[in-house]
Design a protein around this motif. Structure first.
Motif, PDB file in Angstrom:
ATOM      1  N   LYS A   1      11.281  -4.180   5.466  1.00 44.91           N
ATOM      2  CA  LYS A   1      11.465  -2.793   4.493  1.00 44.91           C
ATOM      3  C   LYS A   1      12.029  -1.864   5.159  1.00 44.91           C
ATOM      4  O   LYS A   1      12.292  -0.517   4.940  1.00 44.91           O
ATOM      5  CB  LYS A   1       9.961  -2.667   3.239  1.00 44.91           C
ATOM      6  CG  LYS A   1       9.642  -3.580   2.399  1.00 44.91           C
ATOM      7  CD  LYS A   1       8.369  -2.628   2.346  1.00 44.91           C
ATOM      8  CE  LYS A   1       7.789  -3.963   0.592  1.00 44.91           C
ATOM      9  NZ  LYS A   1       7.339  -3.114   0.145  1.00 44.91           N
ATOM     10  N   GLY A   2      10.443  -1.539   6.527  1.00 43.53           N
ATOM     11  CA  GLY A   2      11.107  -0.436   6.942  1.00 43.53           C
ATOM     12  C   GLY A   2      11.326  -0.668   8.555  1.00 43.53           C
ATOM     13  O   GLY A   2      11.230  -2.416   9.170  1.00 43.53           O
ATOM     14  N   VAL A   3      12.089  -0.348   9.173  1.00 42.81           N
ATOM     15  CA  VAL A   3      12.492  -0.159  10.461  1.00 42.81           C
ATOM     16  C   VAL A   3      11.991   0.919  11.183  1.00 42.81           C
ATOM     17  O   VAL A   3      12.755   2.619  11.021  1.00 42.81           O
ATOM     18  CB  VAL A   3      13.838  -0.559  11.151  1.00 42.81           C
ATOM     19  CG1 VAL A   3      14.548  -0.649  12.821  1.00 42.81           C
ATOM     20  CG2 VAL A   3      14.113  -1.823  10.438  1.00 42.81           C
ATOM     21  N   ILE A   4      11.646   1.243  12.864  1.00 44.51           N
ATOM     22  CA  ILE A   4      10.696   2.589  12.809  1.00 44.51           C
ATOM     23  C   ILE A   4      11.721   2.625  14.604  1.00 44.51           C
ATOM     24  O   ILE A   4      11.204   1.778  15.106  1.00 44.51           O
ATOM     25  CB  ILE A   4       9.327   3.485  12.388  1.00 44.51           C
ATOM     26  CG1 ILE A   4       9.606   4.264  13.741  1.00 44.51           C
ATOM     27  CG2 ILE A   4       8.712   2.058  13.951  1.00 44.51           C
ATOM     28  CD1 ILE A   4       7.751   4.850  13.132  1.00 44.51           C
ATOM     29  N   MET A   5      12.197   3.709  14.462  1.00 40.44           N
ATOM     30  CA  MET A   5      13.130   3.602  16.246  1.00 40.44           C
ATOM     31  C   MET A   5      12.008   3.814  17.094  1.00 40.44           C
ATOM     32  O   MET A   5      12.066   5.751  16.429  1.00 40.44           O
ATOM     33  CB  MET A   5      15.025   3.968  16.133  1.00 40.44           C
ATOM     34  CG  MET A   5      15.465   3.186  15.274  1.00 40.44           C
ATOM     35  SD  MET A   5      16.828   3.142  15.704  1.00 40.44           S
ATOM     36  CE  MET A   5      17.208   4.646  13.926  1.00 40.44           C
ATOM     37  N   VAL A   6      11.872   4.275  17.810  1.00 50.79           N
ATOM     38  CA  VAL A   6      10.963   4.769  19.750  1.00 50.79           C
ATOM     39  C   VAL A   6      11.651   5.071  20.531  1.00 50.79           C
ATOM     40  O   VAL A   6      12.306   3.877  21.230  1.00 50.79           O
ATOM     41  CB  VAL A   6       9.328   4.163  19.576  1.00 50.79           C
ATOM     42  CG1 VAL A   6       8.441   5.161  20.138  1.00 50.79           C
ATOM     43  CG2 VAL A   6       8.900   3.280  18.009  1.00 50.79           C
TER      44      VAL A   6
ATOM     45  N   ARG B   1       1.770  -0.412   9.139  1.00 45.88           N
ATOM     46  CA  ARG B   1       1.248  -1.875   9.349  1.00 45.88           C
ATOM     47  C   ARG B   1       2.398  -2.770   8.503  1.00 45.88           C
ATOM     48  O   ARG B   1       3.422  -2.192   8.188  1.00 45.88           O
ATOM     49  CB  ARG B   1       0.225  -1.609   8.553  1.00 45.88           C
ATOM     50  CG  ARG B   1       0.421  -1.224   6.851  1.00 45.88           C
ATOM     51  CD  ARG B   1      -1.097  -2.036   5.934  1.00 45.88           C
ATOM     52  NE  ARG B   1      -0.366  -1.678   4.715  1.00 45.88           N
ATOM     53  CZ  ARG B   1       0.257  -2.047   3.523  1.00 45.88           C
ATOM     54  NH1 ARG B   1       0.675  -3.031   4.131  1.00 45.88           N
ATOM     55  NH2 ARG B   1       0.373  -2.005   1.992  1.00 45.88           N
ATOM     56  N   PRO B   2       2.094  -3.942   8.894  1.00 41.53           N
ATOM     57  CA  PRO B   2       3.381  -4.857   7.900  1.00 41.53           C
ATOM     58  C   PRO B   2       3.090  -4.979   6.572  1.00 41.53           C
ATOM     59  O   PRO B   2       2.098  -4.396   6.045  1.00 41.53           O
ATOM     60  CB  PRO B   2       2.290  -5.936   8.231  1.00 41.53           C
ATOM     61  CG  PRO B   2       1.593  -6.106   9.620  1.00 41.53           C
ATOM     62  CD  PRO B   2       1.265  -4.740   9.351  1.00 41.53           C
ATOM     63  N   GLY B   3       4.860  -4.467   6.867  1.00 43.35           N
ATOM     64  CA  GLY B   3       4.632  -4.183   4.950  1.00 43.35           C
ATOM     65  C   GLY B   3       5.984  -2.609   4.638  1.00 43.35           C
ATOM     66  O   GLY B   3       5.358  -2.954   3.854  1.00 43.35           O
ATOM     67  N   ARG B   4       5.629  -1.884   5.566  1.00 40.10           N
ATOM     68  CA  ARG B   4       5.757  -1.357   5.340  1.00 40.10           C
ATOM     69  C   ARG B   4       7.026  -0.945   6.541  1.00 40.10           C
ATOM     70  O   ARG B   4       8.055  -1.223   6.556  1.00 40.10           O
ATOM     71  CB  ARG B   4       5.060   0.396   5.775  1.00 40.10           C
ATOM     72  CG  ARG B   4       3.988   0.365   4.395  1.00 40.10           C
ATOM     73  CD  ARG B   4       2.218   1.593   4.304  1.00 40.10           C
ATOM     74  NE  ARG B   4       2.298   1.569   3.315  1.00 40.10           N
ATOM     75  CZ  ARG B   4       0.338   0.971   3.077  1.00 40.10           C
ATOM     76  NH1 ARG B   4      -0.506   1.265   4.155  1.00 40.10           N
ATOM     77  NH2 ARG B   4      -0.259   1.304   1.777  1.00 40.10           N
ATOM     78  N   PHE B   5       6.629   0.072   7.464  1.00 38.27           N
ATOM     79  CA  PHE B   5       7.619  -0.402   8.769  1.00 38.27           C
ATOM     80  C   PHE B   5       7.165  -1.743   9.800  1.00 38.27           C
ATOM     81  O   PHE B   5       6.105  -1.768  10.694  1.00 38.27           O
ATOM     82  CB  PHE B   5       6.910   1.047   9.850  1.00 38.27           C
ATOM     83  CG  PHE B   5       8.177   2.263   9.354  1.00 38.27           C
ATOM     84  CD1 PHE B   5       9.264   2.502   8.786  1.00 38.27           C
ATOM     85  CD2 PHE B   5       7.276   3.049   8.895  1.00 38.27           C
ATOM     86  CE1 PHE B   5       9.907   3.315   8.539  1.00 38.27           C
ATOM     87  CE2 PHE B   5       8.356   4.075   7.878  1.00 38.27           C
ATOM     88  CZ  PHE B   5       9.043   4.501   8.637  1.00 38.27           C
TER      89      PHE B   5
END
Length: 561
Positions: free
Chosen positions: A189-194, A309-313
């Motif tokens: 659902k989500g991808v967060i770039m760090v 948590r899994p299911g979000r990012f």
């Protein structure tokens, strides 16, 4: 009696603000009177003539029968009949001030201030009702988020090969969602770039949208912060509703740490409500709804655990600073359509630690230097001139006497000789340059770090040996040596102990100080020859140092024969 006292106290509480404002007006009036009061002092004719002859009088004006002179931001008085006005006028412009000007200005300021405070007093009773009405009106508003169609492709973003492979699945899903739905494949659902600032996280998100050809909703995390509780949450809800209506689409939240910080530390009701709404929205839409949420941050450790948590990012993509090859590819893009005479390999090695945004600024500043010198071709020297300005800002140039220049030349010569002798990479060293060692290695050995320690300590040692004194120009190198020794002991356990103490730092510093002192004590002729070159030309290259050392060793060999 008691009832009357209670009534008086209640009235006092109701009118407490009025009393405070009243006394505040009196206080400001007194302060204004003291501030504006003329505190000029009389001076003798001799003092006046001295100021006049030195051209030290900054301003002069006539008030009544007195001449007011301003010197060093202070006013002085002489009588008009005691001096020659023509003589004064030749030195400074003389103006005339009306005696009532001060009183009028003071009364005007006072009246305006009283009027402003009166306005506040009359309006304060309706402030609460007005605030409530504003809140109601804002909550009725509907926020409209207009998507953009990105024209940026992966080919426009250099130095992200690893990131591209991570995001290709997202692009393919947005292009061909039916293929994934048919096989029951659920994408994150989500991808967060760090990554650190300036590495191109926003540009990468735009490239994903451009490759997939889908609407792109950009929003900064700070835009969800509102004065009233609930407005940020309303924005989040409507953003997701707009994105779902345009599916397949991408929502990109830049600097998500502004809204997604861990709850509980430094309570903020508005931010927590907004974060809860974001969590709810990410739970609320289906995996294959066609809406992908992308976010960027350089402070992932501050984010709430529930957000990650899994299911979000579900997926994290780490975008690091570009390496040697990446910098070459990025520079090719920024130097496109520019007339250059450059070795990109050398330029890439010159830009260790630069981000993509830093490289863009670097190229632009170098082009400005081309314009300043009246050229039309970008040279490597243009980058060398502006590098210090990009990394540290423009510094005030030092003006050294001949003696100070000799001391600094010897100091820099000892660093250059030590760096060459102990195998550290550098191209050249300037008379006033602090950083000159170029090292792009990720893994460093103890011997390599000790070599750096010796370089940091070498200038201090050389001046102590050959000038028999200690000078302040070693300040920053000593700090670097202390910091490096501390890292070697406490972070890298290079003293061989897992439970070190401060004595271990001193032991490493003392050991390397003694070794570099012994080395420099035996290299006097070479050291002073290098120092002579730096003193004369204010720069020496690696090759010039090699030639000097070779020449002295050939002399020694001839003397032995």
């Amino acid at each position: 009696m008691r009832l009357n006292l209670m009534q008086i106290m209640q009235k006092f509480k109701k009118n407490k603000l009025n009393f405070v404002l009243f006394f505040l007006v009196i206080l400001i009036g007194l302060l204004s009177f003291v501030y504006f009061r003329n505190s000029a002092s009389y001076i003798s004719y001799e003092d006046y003539k001295r100021l006049l002859n030195l051209n030290a009088i900054e301003k002069a004006y006539i008030k009544n029968d007195k001449i007011y002179l301003t010197y060093n931001k202070k006013d002085y008085i002489v009588l008009k009949e005691a001096i020659n006005l023509n003589e004064l006028f030749k030195k400074v412009k003389i103006s005339k001030v009306d005696e009532n000007t001060f009183l009028i200005e003071f009364l005007l300021i006072f009246v305006l201030f009283v009027a402003f405070l009166s306005f506040l007093i009359f309006k304060r009773n309706g402030l609460k009702n007005s605030t409530t009405q504003i809140h109601k009106n804002l909550t009725k508003n509907t926020y409209t988020f207009t998507p953009a169609i990105s024209d940026i492709k992966f080919s426009d973003v250099a130095g992200i090969d690893e990131v591209k492979s991570e995001l290709c699945e997202i692009v393919d899903f947005l292009k061909n969602p039916k293929s994934y739905n048919k096989l029951g494949i659920k994408l994150p659902k989500g991808v967060i770039m760090v990554g650190p600032p300036g590495v191109g996280k926003t540009l990468i998100a735009k490239a994903v949208a451009g490759e997939a050809g889908v609407p792109f909703f950009y929003e900064s995390g700070a835009n969800f912060s509102e004065m009233f509780v609930g407005l940020g949450a309303k924005k989040v809800k409507e953003l997701f509703a707009n994105a779902a209506s345009c599916a397949p689409s991408i929502i990109f939240i830049d600097e998500i740490d502004a809204v997604g910080k861990s709850r509980g530390n430094g309570r903020n009701d508005e931010r927590e409500v907004t974060l809860n709404q974001l969590l709810t929205q990410m739970d609320g839409f289906e995996e294959n709804s066609g809406v992908i949420v992308m976010a960027a941050t350089n402070k992932i450790e501050l984010l709430d655990d529930a957000l990650l948590r899994p299911g979000r990012f579900d997926r994290r993509v780490y975008v690091s600073l570009p390496n040697y090859k990446d910098r070459i590819e990025i520079l090719k893009i920024y130097l496109k359509n520019k007339k250059t005479n450059l070795n990109l390999s050398k330029l890439s090695r010159l830009t260790v630690g630069f981000s993509g945004a830093g490289l863009a600024t670097f190229v632009n500043e170098a082009m400005m230097n081309v314009l300043k010198r009246g050229g039309d071709t970008l040279e490597l020297s243009d980058f060398e001139i502006v590098k210090g300005k990009i990394l540290n800002g423009k510094k005030k140039e030092l003006v050294l006497s001949e003696e100070e220049k000799q001391i600094q030349a010897l100091y820099q010569a000892s660093k250059a000789l030590s760096a060459y002798w102990f195998g550290l990479c550098f191209e050249k060293i300037h008379l006033l340059e602090e950083e000159f060692i170029s090292d792009d290695r990720e893994i460093l050995s103890k011997s390599n770090l000790e070599s750096k320690l010796k370089v940091y300590l070498s200038g201090f040692c050389a001046l102590k040996i050959y000038k028999n004194d200690i000078f302040s120009n070693s300040k920053f190198d000593i700090q670097k040596a202390q910091n490096l020794a501390e890292k070697m002991v406490f972070e890298y356990a290079m003293n061989g102990k897992f439970m070190p103490n401060s004595n271990d730092i001193l032991e490493i510093l003392d050991k390397n100080y003694q070794e570099i002192s012994d080395f420099l004590d035996t290299m006097e002729d070479v050291l002073f020859e290098i120092s002579k070159v730096i003193f004369t030309f204010e720069i020496i290259t690696y090759d010039e140092i090699r030639k000097i050392i070779t020449k002295f060793y050939e002399k020694d060999e001839d003397a032995k024969d």
